[in-house]
Scaffold this motif. Sequence first.
Motif, PDB file in Angstrom:
ATOM      1  N   ASN A   1       3.910 -35.780 -73.357  1.00 58.05           N
ATOM      2  CA  ASN A   1       5.119 -35.636 -72.539  1.00 58.05           C
ATOM      3  C   ASN A   1       6.275 -35.103 -73.367  1.00 58.05           C
ATOM      4  O   ASN A   1       7.010 -34.208 -72.937  1.00 58.05           O
ATOM      5  N   ASN A   2       6.438 -35.646 -74.582  1.00 61.49           N
ATOM      6  CA  ASN A   2       7.529 -35.172 -75.436  1.00 61.49           C
ATOM      7  C   ASN A   2       7.317 -33.748 -75.908  1.00 61.49           C
ATOM      8  O   ASN A   2       8.266 -32.964 -76.012  1.00 61.49           O
ATOM      9  N   THR A   3       6.062 -33.395 -76.190  1.00 56.93           N
ATOM     10  CA  THR A   3       5.793 -32.033 -76.685  1.00 56.93           C
ATOM     11  C   THR A   3       6.063 -30.994 -75.607  1.00 56.93           C
ATOM     12  O   THR A   3       6.703 -29.963 -75.877  1.00 56.93           O
ATOM     13  N   TYR A   4       5.592 -31.252 -74.387  1.00 55.20           N
ATOM     14  CA  TYR A   4       5.810 -30.239 -73.348  1.00 55.20           C
ATOM     15  C   TYR A   4       7.297 -30.055 -73.092  1.00 55.20           C
ATOM     16  O   TYR A   4       7.775 -28.930 -72.880  1.00 55.20           O
ATOM     17  N   LYS A   5       8.054 -31.159 -73.121  1.00 50.73           N
ATOM     18  CA  LYS A   5       9.497 -31.039 -72.881  1.00 50.73           C
ATOM     19  C   LYS A   5      10.197 -30.339 -74.037  1.00 50.73           C
ATOM     20  O   LYS A   5      11.135 -29.555 -73.822  1.00 50.73           O
ATOM     21  N   ALA A   6       9.741 -30.597 -75.252  1.00 54.46           N
ATOM     22  CA  ALA A   6      10.333 -29.925 -76.420  1.00 54.46           C
ATOM     23  C   ALA A   6      10.081 -28.426 -76.369  1.00 54.46           C
ATOM     24  O   ALA A   6      10.987 -27.614 -76.621  1.00 54.46           O
TER      25      ALA A   6
ATOM     26  N   ARG B   1      12.194 -26.799 -73.577  1.00 56.10           N
ATOM     27  CA  ARG B   1      13.616 -26.629 -73.890  1.00 56.10           C
ATOM     28  C   ARG B   1      13.852 -25.677 -75.051  1.00 56.10           C
ATOM     29  O   ARG B   1      14.745 -24.824 -74.994  1.00 56.10           O
ATOM     30  N   SER B   2      13.075 -25.804 -76.120  1.00 63.30           N
ATOM     31  CA  SER B   2      13.366 -25.028 -77.331  1.00 63.30           C
ATOM     32  C   SER B   2      12.826 -23.609 -77.260  1.00 63.30           C
ATOM     33  O   SER B   2      13.417 -22.681 -77.818  1.00 63.30           O
TER      34      SER B   2
ATOM     35  N   ASN C   1       2.610 -40.268 -74.717  1.00 60.03           N
ATOM     36  CA  ASN C   1       3.857 -40.174 -75.457  1.00 60.03           C
ATOM     37  C   ASN C   1       3.962 -38.821 -76.170  1.00 60.03           C
ATOM     38  O   ASN C   1       4.972 -38.124 -76.075  1.00 60.03           O
ATOM     39  N   THR C   2       2.901 -38.448 -76.855  1.00 57.50           N
ATOM     40  CA  THR C   2       2.890 -37.165 -77.576  1.00 57.50           C
ATOM     41  C   THR C   2       2.941 -35.991 -76.602  1.00 57.50           C
ATOM     42  O   THR C   2       3.719 -35.041 -76.785  1.00 57.50           O
TER      43      THR C   2
ATOM     44  N   CYS D   1      -0.055 -34.948 -69.789  1.00 55.87           N
ATOM     45  CA  CYS D   1       1.357 -35.179 -70.086  1.00 55.87           C
ATOM     46  C   CYS D   1       2.038 -36.050 -69.034  1.00 55.87           C
ATOM     47  O   CYS D   1       3.263 -36.211 -69.072  1.00 55.87           O
TER      48      CYS D   1
END
Length: 712
Positions: free
Chosen positions: A646-651, A654-655, A643-644, A540
């Motif tokens: 980094n965005n997934t871990y942050k999502a 947060r969620s 891209n996938t 990530c």
Amino acid sequence: MSTRIYITSAEGHSGKSAIALGVLHTLSHQVERVGVFRPIARTVTERDYVLELLLAHDSVDLAYDDCVGVGYDLVHSDPDAALALIVARFAAVERQCDAIIILGSDYTDVGTPTELSYNARIATNLGAPVLLALGGRAAEGKGPRTADDLRQIAEVATAELRHAHAGLVAIVVNRADPDRLDEIEAAVASAFGDAGSTVPVWAIPEDPYLFAPTVGELLESTGASLVAGDPALLDREALTVVLAAMSMENVLPRLLEGAIVVVPGDRSDVLLATMLAHQSGTFPSVAGIILNGGFELPPQITRLIEGLHSTLPIARNELGTYDTALRITQTRGRLKLGSQRKYDTALALFEKNVDKDELLRLLRVAPSDVVTPLMFEFGLLERARSQRKHIVLPEGGDDRILRAAATLLLREVAELTILGDESAIRARATALGLDLDGAHIVDPFDPELRARFAEEYAAVRVHKGISLVQASDTVTDVSYFGTMMVHLGLADGMVSGAQHTTAHTIRPAFEIIKTKPGVSVVSSVFLMALADRVLVYGDCAVIPDPTAEQLADIAISSAETAKQFGIEPRIAMLSYSTGDSGAGADVEKVRTATALVRARRPDLLVEGPIQYDAAADPTVAAAKMPGSEIAGRATVFIFPDLNTGNNTYKAVQRSAGAVAIGPVLQGLNKPINDLSRGALVQDIVNTVAITAIQSASDAATETAATETERTS
């Protein structure tokens, strides 16, 4: 029924809040939901700072108002009605908890000689065993209590508990004479006669910082307002007071380390002399200055103070010298929110002097099958502490690094080297109220180490035409200097990045440390601590668009990282399709990578291509990939590109409220880890622990390989 423990004392100022924090921290790493209950609050109209401190702990999720029983007024007017209300309110809180700490009353000015008896009565009605806190010091100014004094207090207090039919689980003597801990424990245990062997007694030594007021607390108690200096230094503890109502030449010899200095507001000469003495480094470092008398500073003195660029807190009040000194001596330091050094000190003292395993056994606490983020973080610190590895921190000019280092040293998590100018680092640490006595502080311009590192770096990079002169300049960069320490075995690992980019942190590792045999790339994972388990996400942070071969490397490295942290690796090679349902270049890359992992490491459980929902959710897995050992149970998630990932871990972070620990670099011969430039102090602490664990794991693997080679 939840695990219950009632912490009470026989008098005020015993320090039971520090004991309660230690018990809370211990329980939080064994059970999922820990609660706190205060049967008798100081007042019902003002918030109780001790309760606020305990409720702020990461493991507690309760509302303040729900955790308060009654106030002293109802206890005194109708004790039976108060007890009934306490029992009812406790029952409502307990339903939300797996374990609950009940903190007894504080012996305020409205307390009575029968207060311990009433606390014992509450404990009996709540069915909670008592942990009795005894104060190791007499009234302020009278020094430590003797072992026999404490034995007598224990006899009286335990008789009160027995009379109320309260069960005693253990005794903790707090603020005990550090030179007589064993003697005190034996004497207090003797108060029980033959039964003493069944009631453990632990003594926690006096620590001056834990009960010293901070500069900020002294300003508040004396009505002083800050006129100069760094507000961040108001959290420093003031260990003593110096009344500087005399000539300058007589004040200077009387300055003491950590003192709050009270200076008449019209004695500008004494003010400036104290500031210069503090700044010189040849006199004790004082905690702050209070100018009393209500005098305004002359404009020329204000200009002079500004020109000195001193961070020393200087405040002014309207009181005379006597009243200022009286209020200072009457101000007690409190263990409360925001007091990081006190918090760390209290936990360190508890961990060193109380047998936590025995306490859990006595309370019959069974470990939970769930792994919460807090449990995982605690496990990191415990494992790192057991290995005691040496980690280098290159960014000694960052306050977060210094605060993290102080925590790590107090908790004995690792041996530390901090890079930078020693006098500047120690001066800043002292001003912040931090203890770095156990740290090695090394200047990256140290001539002996610089020459040694330059010679080695030039040899490593000779194929790039690096000369000795160029190498001598390069190795003074803190990232290169720290990496050379790891390369030459002067440290076991490095953590950097609070002030530097990822590239600046890890480029020296690529050049010097290099990758492990059989690994072609350096990659990273995040340890994703969800509410009930920990997953591994990779990569990530490092490789934007890995090839199939690199993706296989990432998967194998991530599985090894998972093992290092006690996570059974079940690898999901993620894609936008599952099994044979899709086609295309991106899917074929994942399919090829999966085949490479199986060929290179047939011992690993791996599935791919697979979609995230099929990898994580058993219900979806049963429909999309029935019979798979990994689908629905994956613990290691390998993303097809940065891209996938980094965005997934942050999502998810947060969620789902997950705690993302990392990035953890993998594939290097020796552990180097990068911090986010927005890293919090706890992030740095965790990353140092992770680096120490990686080093210990690498060393164990190397030892095992050597032994295999020797015997084959």
